[in-house]
Design a protein around this motif. Structure first.
Motif, PDB file in Angstrom:
ATOM      1  N   HIS A 112      -3.112   9.160 -18.888  1.00 24.74           N
ATOM      2  CA  HIS A 112      -3.536  10.014 -17.780  1.00 24.74           C
ATOM      3  C   HIS A 112      -4.032   9.102 -16.667  1.00 24.74           C
ATOM      4  CE1 HIS A 112      -5.018  13.602 -15.868  1.00 24.74           C
ATOM      5  NE2 HIS A 112      -6.191  13.017 -15.730  1.00 24.74           N
ATOM      6  N   LYS A 113      -3.446   9.201 -15.501  1.00 21.50           N
ATOM      7  CA  LYS A 113      -3.852   8.365 -14.377  1.00 21.50           C
ATOM      8  C   LYS A 113      -5.080   8.935 -13.712  1.00 21.50           C
ATOM      9  CE  LYS A 113      -0.735   5.136 -13.803  1.00 21.50           C
ATOM     10  NZ  LYS A 113      -0.967   3.758 -13.563  1.00 21.50           N
TER      11      LYS A 113
ATOM     12  N   GLY B 240       0.825  -1.209   0.000  1.00 26.02           N
ATOM     13  CA  GLY B 240       0.000   0.000   0.000  1.00 26.02           C
ATOM     14  C   GLY B 240       0.855   1.253   0.000  1.00 26.02           C
ATOM     15  N   TYR B 241       1.917   1.236   0.780  1.00 23.76           N
ATOM     16  CA  TYR B 241       2.833   2.373   0.828  1.00 23.76           C
ATOM     17  C   TYR B 241       3.476   2.601  -0.538  1.00 23.76           C
ATOM     18  CZ  TYR B 241       6.946   5.173   1.820  1.00 23.76           C
ATOM     19  OH  TYR B 241       7.916   6.140   1.777  1.00 23.76           O
TER      20      TYR B 241
ATOM     21  N   ALA C 236       4.007   5.846  -5.331  1.00 20.92           N
ATOM     22  CA  ALA C 236       4.112   5.960  -6.791  1.00 20.92           C
ATOM     23  C   ALA C 236       3.027   6.879  -7.345  1.00 20.92           C
ATOM     24  CB  ALA C 236       4.024   4.580  -7.444  1.00 20.92           C
ATOM     25  N   GLN C 237       1.800   6.722  -6.872  1.00 19.68           N
ATOM     26  CA  GLN C 237       0.717   7.578  -7.356  1.00 19.68           C
ATOM     27  C   GLN C 237       0.913   9.013  -6.885  1.00 19.68           C
ATOM     28  OE1 GLN C 237      -3.006   5.752  -6.291  1.00 19.68           O
ATOM     29  NE2 GLN C 237      -2.958   4.420  -8.078  1.00 19.68           N
ATOM     30  N   GLY C 238       1.444   9.197  -5.688  1.00 21.23           N
ATOM     31  CA  GLY C 238       1.723  10.535  -5.189  1.00 21.23           C
ATOM     32  C   GLY C 238       2.767  11.251  -6.028  1.00 21.23           C
ATOM     33  N   VAL C 239       3.788  10.522  -6.450  1.00 23.81           N
ATOM     34  CA  VAL C 239       4.828  11.107  -7.302  1.00 23.81           C
ATOM     35  C   VAL C 239       4.219  11.535  -8.637  1.00 23.81           C
ATOM     36  CG1 VAL C 239       6.908  10.561  -8.637  1.00 23.81           C
ATOM     37  CG2 VAL C 239       6.779   9.952  -6.222  1.00 23.81           C
ATOM     38  N   GLN C 240       3.409  10.679  -9.237  1.00 27.50           N
ATOM     39  CA  GLN C 240       2.781  11.012 -10.519  1.00 27.50           C
ATOM     40  C   GLN C 240       1.869  12.224 -10.378  1.00 27.50           C
ATOM     41  OE1 GLN C 240       0.891   7.347 -11.608  1.00 27.50           O
ATOM     42  NE2 GLN C 240       2.706   6.545 -12.630  1.00 27.50           N
ATOM     43  N   LEU C 241       1.104  12.267  -9.313  1.00 26.68           N
ATOM     44  CA  LEU C 241       0.202  13.390  -9.089  1.00 26.68           C
ATOM     45  C   LEU C 241       1.001  14.669  -8.849  1.00 26.68           C
ATOM     46  CD1 LEU C 241      -2.670  14.408  -8.774  1.00 26.68           C
ATOM     47  CD2 LEU C 241      -2.575  13.732  -6.365  1.00 26.68           C
TER      48      LEU C 241
END
Length: 138
Positions: free
Chosen positions: A133-134, A42-43, A48-53
């Motif tokens: 686009h995520k 989960g971390y 990874a999603q936080g970096v992309q955002l």
């Protein structure tokens, strides 16, 4: 013989109790290991999603700051300022009550409106490697 049969019964009880004890311990260890592994996965996913955002918001913010240096109509300047404020107000800490999904949707909507006003496309802000686009909604 009754003392010998008691000894055998005690031995069988001990075997059964030991088996149950080990089963409970194994179950507890399995739950702990599963939680630890799930937390790690989960971390990693969240990171990874936080970096992309962060990359997406940073690119939009850079565009806004650059466009604010140029002469524009009042309507466009208001949209630029609104978008800048939305990004600056975006949560930067782990607050479980923050509406991150709502904030991202509002930023993206305002950015689309800005692009329409500017007559540009937002393709340049997407991931240059995958051009996808995520969606960070759940």
């Amino acid at each position: 013989m009754s003392s010998a049969s008691r000894d055998i019964n005690d031995l069988f009880d001990e075997i059964v109790l030991t088996e149950e004890k080990h089963a409970r311990l194994g179950y507890s260890e399995g739950i702990s290991d599963g939680r630890a592994q799930g937390n790690q996965e989960g971390y990693q996913l969240g990171y990874a999603q936080g970096v992309q955002l962060g990359e997406e918001l940073g690119a939009i913010y850079g565009q806004v700051v650059a466009q604010q240096q140029l002469p524009h109509t009042k309507k466009l300047l208001r949209t630029l300022q609104q978008l800048r404020e939305l990004i600056e107000q975006f949560p930067r800490n782990n607050n479980p009550e923050a509406d991150i999904i709502g904030a991202v949707e509002q930023i993206r909507t305002t950015h689309r409106r800005l692009c329409a006003l500017l007559g540009t496309k937002k393709v340049a802000l997407q991931n240059p490697i995958t051009h996808e686009h995520k969606d960070f909604s759940f």
